[in-house]
Design an enzyme around this catalytic site. Sequence first.
Site, PDB file in Angstrom:
ATOM      1  CE  LYS A   1      41.080  47.486  42.426  1.00  0.00           C
ATOM      2  NZ  LYS A   1      40.093  46.459  42.754  1.00  0.00           N
TER       3      LYS A   1
HETATM    4  N1  PPE Z   1      37.074  41.811  40.142  1.00  0.00           N
HETATM    5  C1  PPE Z   1      36.844  42.775  41.076  1.00  0.00           C
HETATM    6  C2  PPE Z   1      35.501  43.375  41.171  1.00  0.00           C
HETATM    7  C3  PPE Z   1      37.882  43.161  41.927  1.00  0.00           C
HETATM    8  O1  PPE Z   1      37.649  44.098  42.845  1.00  0.00           O
HETATM    9  C4  PPE Z   1      39.135  42.533  41.816  1.00  0.00           C
HETATM   10  C5  PPE Z   1      40.247  42.915  42.734  1.00  0.00           C
HETATM   11  C6  PPE Z   1      39.328  41.553  40.826  1.00  0.00           C
HETATM   12  C7  PPE Z   1      38.262  41.230  40.007  1.00  0.00           C
HETATM   13  C8  PPE Z   1      40.651  40.892  40.595  1.00  0.00           C
HETATM   14  O2  PPE Z   1      41.549  41.773  39.977  1.00  0.00           O
HETATM   15  P1  PPE Z   1      43.121  41.683  40.238  1.00  0.00           P
HETATM   16  O3  PPE Z   1      43.353  42.042  41.647  1.00  0.00           O
HETATM   17  O4  PPE Z   1      43.714  42.676  39.279  1.00  0.00           O
HETATM   18  O5  PPE Z   1      43.532  40.305  39.921  1.00  0.00           O
HETATM   19  N2  PPE Z   1      39.847  43.295  44.028  1.00  0.00           N
HETATM   20  C9  PPE Z   1      40.773  44.008  44.856  1.00  0.00           C
HETATM   21  C10 PPE Z   1      40.069  44.696  45.976  1.00  0.00           C
HETATM   22  C11 PPE Z   1      39.615  43.891  47.124  1.00  0.00           C
HETATM   23  C12 PPE Z   1      39.021  44.723  48.232  1.00  0.00           C
HETATM   24  O6  PPE Z   1      38.270  44.149  49.018  1.00  0.00           O
HETATM   25  O7  PPE Z   1      39.320  45.930  48.348  1.00  0.00           O
HETATM   26  C13 PPE Z   1      41.942  43.122  45.273  1.00  0.00           C
HETATM   27  O8  PPE Z   1      41.879  41.899  45.135  1.00  0.00           O
HETATM   28  O9  PPE Z   1      42.946  43.677  45.714  1.00  0.00           O
END
Ligand code: PPE
Length: 312
Positions: free
Chosen positions: A157
Amino acid sequence: MTPTEKIWHNGRFIRWEEAHIHVLSHVVSYGTSVFEGIRCYSTPAGPAIFRLPEHVRRMVDSAKIYRMDLGFSIDQLAEAMKELVRVNHMDACYIRPIGIRGYGEVGVNGMKNPVDVYLACWEWGKYLGEEALAEGVDVCVSSWNRIAPNTLPALAKAGANYMNSQLIKMEAIVNGYSEGIALDAAGHVSEGSGENIFVVRDGKILTPPLGASVLPGITRESVISLARDLGMTVVESIVPREMLYIADEVFFSGTAAEITPIRSIDRIQIGKGRRGPVAEELQKQFFGIIHGTKPDTYGWLWPVQAGVPVAK
Ligand code: PPE
């Protein structure tokens, strides 16, 4: 965004307004950052952070992929995040840990630049709108693909990945959609700009595998566990684009988005054009646990009160 009082920087608290970096910090030119997004929920037993050790571990993993040493252990970072919520007197909030390569050398090689770690939190409401969780959202398939394998690593990330996410999100918004779904470099469904994706057809739940350029979402993993424990079949499988259109249900998962149903894709109605029964049942379980109205049988909630150790 409403500021809170304090931000944690390399082991000490500074005022929100003090959390500046130099414009020549490595991260500014080269995107050298790793970060997390974590929700702290208000429960009857006080504020509790959702899957804290898993989030911290993913941040340490992201740093490792980029040869960055954050300089703090998983336990230290987890403790600091709990303290952050306490010192800011927050109940429910969103926590954003960030590790950057900072100020020092210039040039692509950042290995001599110091690594700075910041932890911030603030109140963050519903990601795709208040009504999205109940009504579903209208989305498109993006003309932008997700980052290809062996270019920018999708399991990390990292800030730089979000240039790709921005292209996906901005295009969707400008064209009147809430969000875009990106395909991977092979043309299979990958994920949203900030969410993982699930597809339901004939009672079977599909989600793209980690090899499809997706972030290993912690909500994704939670949804898989909840669904399997409810007796549903979940398969991590390549999802062809057209499967989206003929699905009974499609929904997003993510920390910010939680579990958000999708009611149309490219103006094609999905299922009945509103939240389907699978998404609804999963939301019921998920929200029950995070709001403390169902027992946390998975051990997902980490109370922020002092003296409750994080041990995973
Ligand atoms: N894919 C991506 C690309 C992504 O950024 C997130 C989280 C997820 C999947 C889901 O992952 P998880 O949160 O571990 O279930 N995106 C974060 C950032 C959002 C933002 O706009 O900044 C979030 O959901 O916190």
